[in-house]
Design a protein around this motif. Structure first.
Motif, PDB file in Angstrom:
ATOM      1  N   SER A  55      -9.705  -9.673  -1.345  1.00  0.00           N
ATOM      2  CA  SER A  55     -10.505 -10.129  -2.479  1.00  0.00           C
ATOM      3  C   SER A  55     -10.876 -11.593  -2.353  1.00  0.00           C
ATOM      4  N   ASN A  56     -11.869 -11.997  -3.117  1.00  0.00           N
ATOM      5  CA  ASN A  56     -12.082 -13.414  -3.351  1.00  0.00           C
ATOM      6  C   ASN A  56     -10.978 -13.835  -4.314  1.00  0.00           C
ATOM      7  N   VAL A  58     -10.142 -15.525  -7.142  1.00  0.00           N
ATOM      8  CA  VAL A  58     -10.846 -16.107  -8.284  1.00  0.00           C
ATOM      9  C   VAL A  58     -10.056 -15.879  -9.568  1.00  0.00           C
ATOM     10  N   ARG A  59     -10.472 -16.547 -10.625  1.00  0.00           N
ATOM     11  CA  ARG A  59      -9.740 -16.494 -11.895  1.00  0.00           C
ATOM     12  C   ARG A  59      -9.746 -15.102 -12.531  1.00  0.00           C
ATOM     13  N   GLN A  60     -10.648 -14.210 -12.118  1.00  0.00           N
ATOM     14  CA  GLN A  60     -10.686 -12.864 -12.677  1.00  0.00           C
ATOM     15  C   GLN A  60      -9.497 -12.013 -12.232  1.00  0.00           C
ATOM     16  N   LEU A  61      -8.773 -12.458 -11.214  1.00  0.00           N
ATOM     17  CA  LEU A  61      -7.588 -11.733 -10.761  1.00  0.00           C
ATOM     18  C   LEU A  61      -6.384 -12.098 -11.626  1.00  0.00           C
ATOM     19  N   GLU A  62      -5.580 -11.112 -11.905  1.00  0.00           N
ATOM     20  CA  GLU A  62      -4.334 -11.349 -12.631  1.00  0.00           C
ATOM     21  C   GLU A  62      -3.172 -11.245 -11.643  1.00  0.00           C
ATOM     22  N   LEU A  63      -3.173 -12.154 -10.679  1.00  0.00           N
ATOM     23  CA  LEU A  63      -2.140 -12.139  -9.640  1.00  0.00           C
ATOM     24  C   LEU A  63      -0.796 -12.644 -10.148  1.00  0.00           C
ATOM     25  N   VAL A  83       0.533  -8.818   0.724  1.00  0.00           N
ATOM     26  CA  VAL A  83      -0.417  -9.515   1.576  1.00  0.00           C
ATOM     27  C   VAL A  83      -1.720  -9.682   0.799  1.00  0.00           C
ATOM     28  N   PHE A  84      -2.000 -10.925   0.394  1.00  0.00           N
ATOM     29  CA  PHE A  84      -3.183 -11.238  -0.393  1.00  0.00           C
ATOM     30  C   PHE A  84      -4.214 -11.901   0.510  1.00  0.00           C
ATOM     31  N   CYS A  85      -5.179 -11.115   0.981  1.00  0.00           N
ATOM     32  CA  CYS A  85      -6.191 -11.597   1.917  1.00  0.00           C
ATOM     33  C   CYS A  85      -7.426 -12.074   1.170  1.00  0.00           C
ATOM     34  N   GLY A  86      -7.935 -13.224   1.562  1.00  0.00           N
ATOM     35  CA  GLY A  86      -9.162 -13.734   0.985  1.00  0.00           C
ATOM     36  C   GLY A  86      -9.094 -15.225   0.765  1.00  0.00           C
ATOM     37  N   ASP A  87     -10.166 -15.747   0.231  1.00  0.00           N
ATOM     38  CA  ASP A  87     -10.298 -17.173  -0.029  1.00  0.00           C
ATOM     39  C   ASP A  87     -11.032 -17.322  -1.346  1.00  0.00           C
ATOM     40  N   GLY A  88     -10.995 -18.502  -1.916  1.00  0.00           N
ATOM     41  CA  GLY A  88     -11.736 -18.713  -3.148  1.00  0.00           C
ATOM     42  C   GLY A  88     -11.198 -19.865  -3.961  1.00  0.00           C
ATOM     43  N   ILE A 115      -8.671  -5.744   8.401  1.00  0.00           N
ATOM     44  CA  ILE A 115      -8.654  -4.966   7.161  1.00  0.00           C
ATOM     45  C   ILE A 115      -8.356  -3.511   7.477  1.00  0.00           C
ATOM     46  N   TRP A 116      -9.089  -2.955   8.434  1.00  0.00           N
ATOM     47  CA  TRP A 116      -8.935  -1.547   8.820  1.00  0.00           C
ATOM     48  C   TRP A 116      -7.482  -1.257   9.209  1.00  0.00           C
ATOM     49  N   THR A 117      -6.907  -2.151   9.997  1.00  0.00           N
ATOM     50  CA  THR A 117      -5.537  -1.955  10.485  1.00  0.00           C
ATOM     51  C   THR A 117      -4.516  -2.089   9.365  1.00  0.00           C
ATOM     52  N   LEU A 118      -4.615  -3.153   8.583  1.00  0.00           N
ATOM     53  CA  LEU A 118      -3.641  -3.350   7.506  1.00  0.00           C
ATOM     54  C   LEU A 118      -3.699  -2.220   6.489  1.00  0.00           C
ATOM     55  N   MET A 119      -4.888  -1.724   6.193  1.00  0.00           N
ATOM     56  CA  MET A 119      -4.992  -0.629   5.228  1.00  0.00           C
ATOM     57  C   MET A 119      -4.312   0.639   5.728  1.00  0.00           C
ATOM     58  N   ARG A 120      -4.188   0.796   7.016  1.00  0.00           N
ATOM     59  CA  ARG A 120      -3.514   1.984   7.544  1.00  0.00           C
ATOM     60  C   ARG A 120      -1.988   1.836   7.548  1.00  0.00           C
ATOM     61  N   TYR A 121      -1.502   0.617   7.501  1.00  0.00           N
ATOM     62  CA  TYR A 121      -0.063   0.376   7.419  1.00  0.00           C
ATOM     63  C   TYR A 121       0.400   0.226   5.970  1.00  0.00           C
ATOM     64  N   ALA A 122      -0.501  -0.195   5.101  1.00  0.00           N
ATOM     65  CA  ALA A 122      -0.126  -0.474   3.714  1.00  0.00           C
ATOM     66  C   ALA A 122       0.168   0.814   2.946  1.00  0.00           C
ATOM     67  N   HIS A 123       1.065   0.682   1.993  1.00  0.00           N
ATOM     68  CA  HIS A 123       1.419   1.793   1.120  1.00  0.00           C
ATOM     69  C   HIS A 123       0.631   1.754  -0.189  1.00  0.00           C
ATOM     70  N   LEU A 124       0.124   0.571  -0.523  1.00  0.00           N
ATOM     71  CA  LEU A 124      -0.525   0.391  -1.812  1.00  0.00           C
ATOM     72  C   LEU A 124      -1.586  -0.694  -1.713  1.00  0.00           C
ATOM     73  N   GLY A 125      -2.732  -0.453  -2.320  1.00  0.00           N
ATOM     74  CA  GLY A 125      -3.790  -1.453  -2.421  1.00  0.00           C
ATOM     75  C   GLY A 125      -3.941  -1.876  -3.871  1.00  0.00           C
ATOM     76  N   LEU A 126      -4.110  -3.161  -4.100  1.00  0.00           N
ATOM     77  CA  LEU A 126      -4.175  -3.689  -5.463  1.00  0.00           C
ATOM     78  C   LEU A 126      -5.605  -3.964  -5.915  1.00  0.00           C
ATOM     79  N   ALA A 127      -5.811  -3.825  -7.215  1.00  0.00           N
ATOM     80  CA  ALA A 127      -7.045  -4.241  -7.881  1.00  0.00           C
ATOM     81  C   ALA A 127      -6.601  -4.900  -9.195  1.00  0.00           C
ATOM     82  N   PRO A 128      -5.958  -6.067  -9.111  1.00  0.00           N
ATOM     83  CA  PRO A 128      -5.343  -6.688 -10.296  1.00  0.00           C
ATOM     84  C   PRO A 128      -6.313  -7.539 -11.120  1.00  0.00           C
ATOM     85  N   TYR A 129      -7.274  -6.878 -11.745  1.00  0.00           N
ATOM     86  CA  TYR A 129      -8.258  -7.599 -12.537  1.00  0.00           C
ATOM     87  C   TYR A 129      -7.749  -7.847 -13.952  1.00  0.00           C
TER      88      TYR A 129
END
Length: 146
Positions: A55-56, A58-63, A83-88, A115-129
């Motif tokens: 993700s970017n 940004v303040r819209q995330l509730e990390l 693992v929080f990938c991105g910049d902003g 991204i492709w590789t980490l998503m195949r190892y990860a157990h969970l993907g976040l969308a913490p908006y």
């Protein structure tokens, strides 16, 4: 076309959201795997539960809530990696909030094979908006991406 106030045309149809299913080149996948291993993110030998976010920052995330959960999980017997990938604009703020939490990493902006590789190892993907009106009434692309 009641709401549009016009007749239907050939352009009025469903456009499914999605991502390319194309697999990156083998060499690029291997390079990405080695990179994630060197960072200590993927290590199948220790059965680590991996949580990822692309993700970017940004303040819209509730990390803050996710970081608090990561801190609590560190006191358990299970190995976790967030693992929080991105910049902003909020990256430095989130790094400060996560300071001292060894299960969290911020690798920065990553490329498609990573991204492709980490998503195949990860157990969970976040969308913490944050629970703002615009995110409550929409389906973020993260749901489809993950």
């Amino acid at each position: 076309m009641q709401y549009a106030g016009r007749n239907k045309t050939r352009f009025d149809r469903d456009f499914p959201l999605g991502y390319s299913a194309a697999t990156p080149e083998h060499g690029k996948i291997r390079t990405a795997e080695l990179d994630w291993r060197e960072r200590g993110v993927i290590c199948p030998e220790n059965n680590k539960f991996i949580v990822c976010l692309f993700s970017n920052m940004v303040r819209q995330l509730e990390l803050e809530t996710v970081i608090a959960a990561a801190r609590r999980l560190e006191s358990t017997d299970r190995a976790f990696s967030f693992v929080f990938c991105g910049d902003g604009d909020s990256l430095e703020y989130f790094k400060e909030v996560a300071k001292g939490c060894s299960s969290i990493s911020f690798p920065g902006w990553v490329n498609k094979p990573q991204i492709w590789t980490l998503m195949r190892y990860a157990h969970l993907g976040l969308a913490p908006y944050r629970s703002s009106k615009d995110f409550i009434i929409s389906i973020p692309n993260k749901v489809i991406e993950y």
